[in-house]
Design a protein around this motif. Structure first.
Motif, PDB file in Angstrom:
ATOM      1  N   ILE A   1      -5.432  -7.815  -8.411  1.00  0.00           N
ATOM      2  CA  ILE A   1      -6.058  -7.918  -9.727  1.00  0.00           C
ATOM      3  C   ILE A   1      -5.650  -6.725 -10.573  1.00  0.00           C
ATOM      4  O   ILE A   1      -5.731  -5.582 -10.134  1.00  0.00           O
ATOM      5  CB  ILE A   1      -7.593  -7.965  -9.603  1.00  0.00           C
TER       6      ILE A   1
ATOM      7  N   VAL B   1      -5.674 -12.162 -11.740  1.00  0.00           N
ATOM      8  CA  VAL B   1      -5.171 -12.198 -10.374  1.00  0.00           C
ATOM      9  C   VAL B   1      -3.698 -12.555 -10.463  1.00  0.00           C
ATOM     10  O   VAL B   1      -3.336 -13.575 -11.057  1.00  0.00           O
ATOM     11  CB  VAL B   1      -5.929 -13.222  -9.525  1.00  0.00           C
TER      12      VAL B   1
ATOM     13  N   VAL C   1      -9.674 -13.854 -13.709  1.00  0.00           N
ATOM     14  CA  VAL C   1     -10.775 -13.900 -12.755  1.00  0.00           C
ATOM     15  C   VAL C   1     -11.879 -14.790 -13.308  1.00  0.00           C
ATOM     16  O   VAL C   1     -12.033 -14.953 -14.515  1.00  0.00           O
ATOM     17  CB  VAL C   1     -11.322 -12.487 -12.470  1.00  0.00           C
TER      18      VAL C   1
ATOM     19  N   ILE D   1      -6.863  -4.051  -6.039  1.00  0.00           N
ATOM     20  CA  ILE D   1      -7.564  -4.129  -7.315  1.00  0.00           C
ATOM     21  C   ILE D   1      -7.229  -2.874  -8.105  1.00  0.00           C
ATOM     22  O   ILE D   1      -7.414  -1.763  -7.620  1.00  0.00           O
ATOM     23  CB  ILE D   1      -9.092  -4.234  -7.142  1.00  0.00           C
TER      24      ILE D   1
END
Length: 294
Positions: free
Chosen positions: A101, A110, A229, A259
């Motif tokens: 992400i 993503v 997301v 992330i």
């Protein structure tokens, strides 16, 4: 010094330690230590990017694009992009077929390598998407758009707008433009079990105006397949980006690899314009001005 105990949440403890780790006398896993730093404005420390590893297990599309599930690597950056040089581990993960992400000028996305079939299958699994779901491509230049699409409609009569010139003025920006797909765009797997593919007739392209996502795409050197997301509520002027805890709860046990976070901020959806019919059709009014297409 190493922390040998487990966090109260049951996850393995942070694998590195510094003075901040011991200052409270509480042992934390990498995730909860990251949250305590990022979302309470505590001082940075060496544990910020460390992630714990869970016992591996298989993803849903076993046999195709198979991956091991583990806790994602966390990287927190300055929102203005002053420390994008720290993205090298993320770039290396993407080159190895990772799914992660990154922030954009809208919701976090993503992403994975557009040309890595196993990575694409993994993205669909992480997001729980139907195989025929169409995703967007994050690009860094109009050269990328020319490579993977058939381009913008060409004016055929005097007075008609030149949409390519218009797009040059709007991008980078909060727009998703749906264009005809070229033969260079990888085929879409529409049946995970049989591995059946089909050529995409159209594709949404995005050129985000956000320093972190721009740096990721440019350093990676290729376009990224992406999907925003999930959010429960409709995006409004006060909608905040899902915090890392929410993202971890949603995707952390599904094979997500990393992330990249830039802290709390509000977001608005991109404006979506479809050019596949010859004339532009506004699909969604979002952050970008679409008055010129209506």
């Amino acid at each position: 010094m190493m922390i040998q105990h487990a966090c109260l949440c049951g996850h393995a403890a942070c694998s590195h330690a510094c003075g901040d780790c011991y200052s409270t006398g509480v042992v934390l896993c990498a995730w909860h230590h990251f949250v305590s730093l990022q979302w309470t404005n505590a001082p940075a420390c060496c544990c910020r990017q460390v992630s714990a590893v869970k016992a591996p297990k298989r993803l849903k599309h076993a046999g195709v694009g198979q991956r091991l599930v583990h806790e994602p690597v966390f990287l927190t950056l300055q929102p203005e992009g002053s420390d994008v040089w720290r993205l090298e581990p993320v770039i290396n993960l993407l080159r190895d077929g990772a799914v992660g992400i990154i922030p954009t000028d809208s919701l976090p996305a993503v992403v994975c390598d557009l040309n890595n079939r196993n990575a694409v299958l993994k993205l669909y699994s992480v997001m729980d998407l139907a195989p025929k779901k169409m995703l967007s491509v994050l690009v860094s230049s109009f050269q990328d758009i020319s490579r993977y699409t058939t381009g913008f409609p060409i004016p055929t009569q005097p007075g008609q707008p030149d949409f390519f010139r218009l797009a040059q003025r709007l991008l980078p920006g909060p727009y998703t433009f749906i264009l005809g797909a070229s033969k260079n765009l990888p085929s879409q797997v529409v049946d995970f079990k049989r591995g059946k593919t089909r050529h995409r007739k159209s594709v949404g392209v995005r050129m985000p105006d956000e320093p972190i996502s721009k740096a990721v795409i440019e350093a990676f050197g290729e376009c990224l397949l992406s999907h925003s997301v999930h959010v429960v509520n409709h995006l409004g002027d006060t909608t905040e980006v899902p915090d890392p805890g929410t993202l971890l709860d949603t995707y952390g046990n599904k094979g997500l690899d990393f992330i990249v976070d830039v802290g709390p901020r509000t977001v608005t959806a991109t404006s979506v314009v479809d050019f596949t019919g010859g004339e532009p059709e506004v699909i969604r009014v979002g952050k970008g001005d679409v008055s010129m297409f209506m």
